[in-house]
Design a protein around this motif. Structure first.
Motif, PDB file in Angstrom:
ATOM      1  N   SER A 114       0.806  -1.221   0.000  1.00 24.40           N
ATOM      2  CA  SER A 114       0.000   0.000   0.000  1.00 24.40           C
ATOM      3  C   SER A 114       0.844   1.278   0.000  1.00 24.40           C
ATOM      4  O   SER A 114       0.407   2.301  -0.499  1.00 24.40           O
ATOM      5  N   ASP A 115       2.050   1.237   0.562  1.00 27.53           N
ATOM      6  CA  ASP A 115       2.869   2.450   0.653  1.00 27.53           C
ATOM      7  C   ASP A 115       3.872   2.604  -0.487  1.00 27.53           C
ATOM      8  O   ASP A 115       4.613   3.570  -0.520  1.00 27.53           O
ATOM      9  N   TYR A 116       3.905   1.663  -1.398  1.00 22.86           N
ATOM     10  CA  TYR A 116       4.960   1.668  -2.410  1.00 22.86           C
ATOM     11  C   TYR A 116       4.377   1.718  -3.808  1.00 22.86           C
ATOM     12  O   TYR A 116       3.188   1.537  -4.017  1.00 22.86           O
ATOM     13  N   MET A 117       5.236   1.941  -4.781  1.00 19.05           N
ATOM     14  CA  MET A 117       4.776   2.246  -6.124  1.00 19.05           C
ATOM     15  C   MET A 117       4.380   1.031  -6.949  1.00 19.05           C
ATOM     16  O   MET A 117       3.871   1.169  -8.034  1.00 19.05           O
ATOM     17  N   PHE A 118       4.592  -0.182  -6.451  1.00 24.75           N
ATOM     18  CA  PHE A 118       4.365  -1.363  -7.268  1.00 24.75           C
ATOM     19  C   PHE A 118       3.002  -1.988  -7.015  1.00 24.75           C
ATOM     20  O   PHE A 118       2.360  -1.751  -6.006  1.00 24.75           O
ATOM     21  N   ASP A 119       2.607  -2.839  -7.947  1.00 25.96           N
ATOM     22  CA  ASP A 119       1.366  -3.600  -7.803  1.00 25.96           C
ATOM     23  C   ASP A 119       1.529  -4.657  -6.717  1.00 25.96           C
ATOM     24  O   ASP A 119       2.623  -4.900  -6.216  1.00 25.96           O
ATOM     25  N   ARG A 120       0.439  -5.306  -6.430  1.00 28.45           N
ATOM     26  CA  ARG A 120       0.462  -6.422  -5.482  1.00 28.45           C
ATOM     27  C   ARG A 120       1.534  -7.425  -5.938  1.00 28.45           C
ATOM     28  O   ARG A 120       1.620  -7.752  -7.119  1.00 28.45           O
ATOM     29  N   PRO A 121       2.352  -7.934  -5.009  1.00 25.01           N
ATOM     30  CA  PRO A 121       3.444  -8.828  -5.412  1.00 25.01           C
ATOM     31  C   PRO A 121       2.945 -10.176  -5.912  1.00 25.01           C
ATOM     32  O   PRO A 121       1.946 -10.705  -5.427  1.00 25.01           O
ATOM     33  N   GLU A 122       3.642 -10.712  -6.895  1.00 26.75           N
ATOM     34  CA  GLU A 122       3.357 -12.055  -7.373  1.00 26.75           C
ATOM     35  C   GLU A 122       4.115 -13.098  -6.562  1.00 26.75           C
ATOM     36  O   GLU A 122       3.754 -14.266  -6.557  1.00 26.75           O
ATOM     37  N   LEU A 123       5.173 -12.653  -5.901  1.00 26.03           N
ATOM     38  CA  LEU A 123       6.016 -13.565  -5.133  1.00 26.03           C
ATOM     39  C   LEU A 123       6.456 -12.860  -3.861  1.00 26.03           C
ATOM     40  O   LEU A 123       6.893 -11.707  -3.903  1.00 26.03           O
ATOM     41  N   ILE A 124       6.309 -13.544  -2.736  1.00 24.40           N
ATOM     42  CA  ILE A 124       6.802 -13.036  -1.455  1.00 24.40           C
ATOM     43  C   ILE A 124       7.730 -14.089  -0.879  1.00 24.40           C
ATOM     44  O   ILE A 124       7.325 -15.241  -0.671  1.00 24.40           O
ATOM     45  N   MET A 125       8.974 -13.710  -0.648  1.00 19.81           N
ATOM     46  CA  MET A 125       9.968 -14.614  -0.069  1.00 19.81           C
ATOM     47  C   MET A 125      10.230 -14.149   1.362  1.00 19.81           C
ATOM     48  O   MET A 125      10.800 -13.081   1.562  1.00 19.81           O
ATOM     49  N   ASP A 126       9.804 -14.944   2.338  1.00 19.37           N
ATOM     50  CA  ASP A 126      10.017 -14.597   3.739  1.00 19.37           C
ATOM     51  C   ASP A 126      11.286 -15.293   4.202  1.00 19.37           C
ATOM     52  O   ASP A 126      11.297 -16.507   4.418  1.00 19.37           O
ATOM     53  N   CYS A 127      12.349 -14.552   4.344  1.00 16.28           N
ATOM     54  CA  CYS A 127      13.671 -15.095   4.668  1.00 16.28           C
ATOM     55  C   CYS A 127      14.174 -14.587   6.018  1.00 16.28           C
ATOM     56  O   CYS A 127      15.381 -14.510   6.247  1.00 16.28           O
ATOM     57  N   ARG A 128      13.262 -14.238   6.902  1.00 17.44           N
ATOM     58  CA  ARG A 128      13.660 -13.754   8.225  1.00 17.44           C
ATOM     59  C   ARG A 128      14.291 -14.875   9.041  1.00 17.44           C
ATOM     60  O   ARG A 128      13.984 -16.049   8.842  1.00 17.44           O
ATOM     61  N   ASP A 129      15.125 -14.486  10.001  1.00 18.92           N
ATOM     62  CA  ASP A 129      15.773 -15.459  10.869  1.00 18.92           C
ATOM     63  C   ASP A 129      14.770 -16.290  11.642  1.00 18.92           C
ATOM     64  O   ASP A 129      14.863 -17.511  11.702  1.00 18.92           O
ATOM     65  N   ASN A 130      13.815 -15.637  12.260  1.00 23.03           N
ATOM     66  CA  ASN A 130      12.839 -16.334  13.087  1.00 23.03           C
ATOM     67  C   ASN A 130      11.499 -15.637  12.950  1.00 23.03           C
ATOM     68  O   ASN A 130      11.207 -14.711  13.683  1.00 23.03           O
ATOM     69  N   ILE A 131      10.684 -16.119  12.039  1.00 23.70           N
ATOM     70  CA  ILE A 131       9.401 -15.458  11.786  1.00 23.70           C
ATOM     71  C   ILE A 131       8.474 -15.549  12.988  1.00 23.70           C
ATOM     72  O   ILE A 131       7.595 -14.744  13.162  1.00 23.70           O
ATOM     73  N   PHE A 132       8.682 -16.537  13.857  1.00 28.28           N
ATOM     74  CA  PHE A 132       7.785 -16.719  15.003  1.00 28.28           C
ATOM     75  C   PHE A 132       7.947 -15.598  16.022  1.00 28.28           C
ATOM     76  O   PHE A 132       7.038 -15.315  16.787  1.00 28.28           O
ATOM     77  N   ASP A 133       9.091 -14.932  16.037  1.00 26.37           N
ATOM     78  CA  ASP A 133       9.273 -13.779  16.920  1.00 26.37           C
ATOM     79  C   ASP A 133       8.399 -12.609  16.478  1.00 26.37           C
ATOM     80  O   ASP A 133       8.054 -11.750  17.275  1.00 26.37           O
ATOM     81  N   ASP A 134       8.061 -12.567  15.189  1.00 28.52           N
ATOM     82  CA  ASP A 134       7.302 -11.449  14.635  1.00 28.52           C
ATOM     83  C   ASP A 134       5.800 -11.690  14.606  1.00 28.52           C
ATOM     84  O   ASP A 134       5.028 -10.802  14.303  1.00 28.52           O
TER      85      ASP A 134
END
Length: 135
Positions: A114-134
């Motif tokens: 919503s805050d950026y210039m691009f369309d809805r992403p076709e691909l989301i790569m979640d590469c965080r160290d520990n997503i469960f903390d978030d």
């Protein structure tokens, strides 16, 4: 002495850079988000960019580059102390000038497009160290 027009430096078109993978029919991705650009995410984003099959990449990471990152990331000694998302943007643009890269040097908060210039992403790569903390 002027370089020949056919020299490699003048042949920087998308076709010249991606002609070796044309026979494998890679899927073209308009917009991709990479969340966390450390040991896995930095290589994921860089290789997506180098594939020549992505138009827009959004990089999320609030971490700064540390010495301990250098053995598993594409970052350089001169990048130590700088934000990972910002520096990866520059590393991508060193090789792929025609890709739009947005770096977001903050922790991912669920805001994808919503805050950026691009369309809805076709691909989301979640590469965080520990997503469960978030979560």
């Amino acid at each position: 002495m002027e370089p020949e027009e056919s020299s490699a430096i003048y042949n920087y078109s998308r076709d010249a850079r991606t002609n070796r993978q044309s026979s494998i029919n890679l899927k073209y991705i308009k917009t991709c988000y990479v969340i966390g650009v450390g040991g896995i995410g930095s290589w994921t984003a860089l290789n997506l960019a180098l594939s020549g099959q992505v138009s827009n990449i959004v990089l999320y990471d609030d971490d700064d580059i540390e010495v301990s990152n250098l053995n598993r990331t594409p970052f350089r000694i001169c990048d130590i102390g700088l934000n990972k998302a910002e520096q990866l943007k520059y590393l991508i643009h060193e090789r792929m000038l025609d890709i739009n890269v947005v770096s977001i040097p903050k922790k991912f908060d669920g805001t994808l497009y919503s805050d950026y210039m691009f369309d809805r992403p076709e691909l989301i790569m979640d590469c965080r160290d520990n997503i469960f903390d978030d979560i």
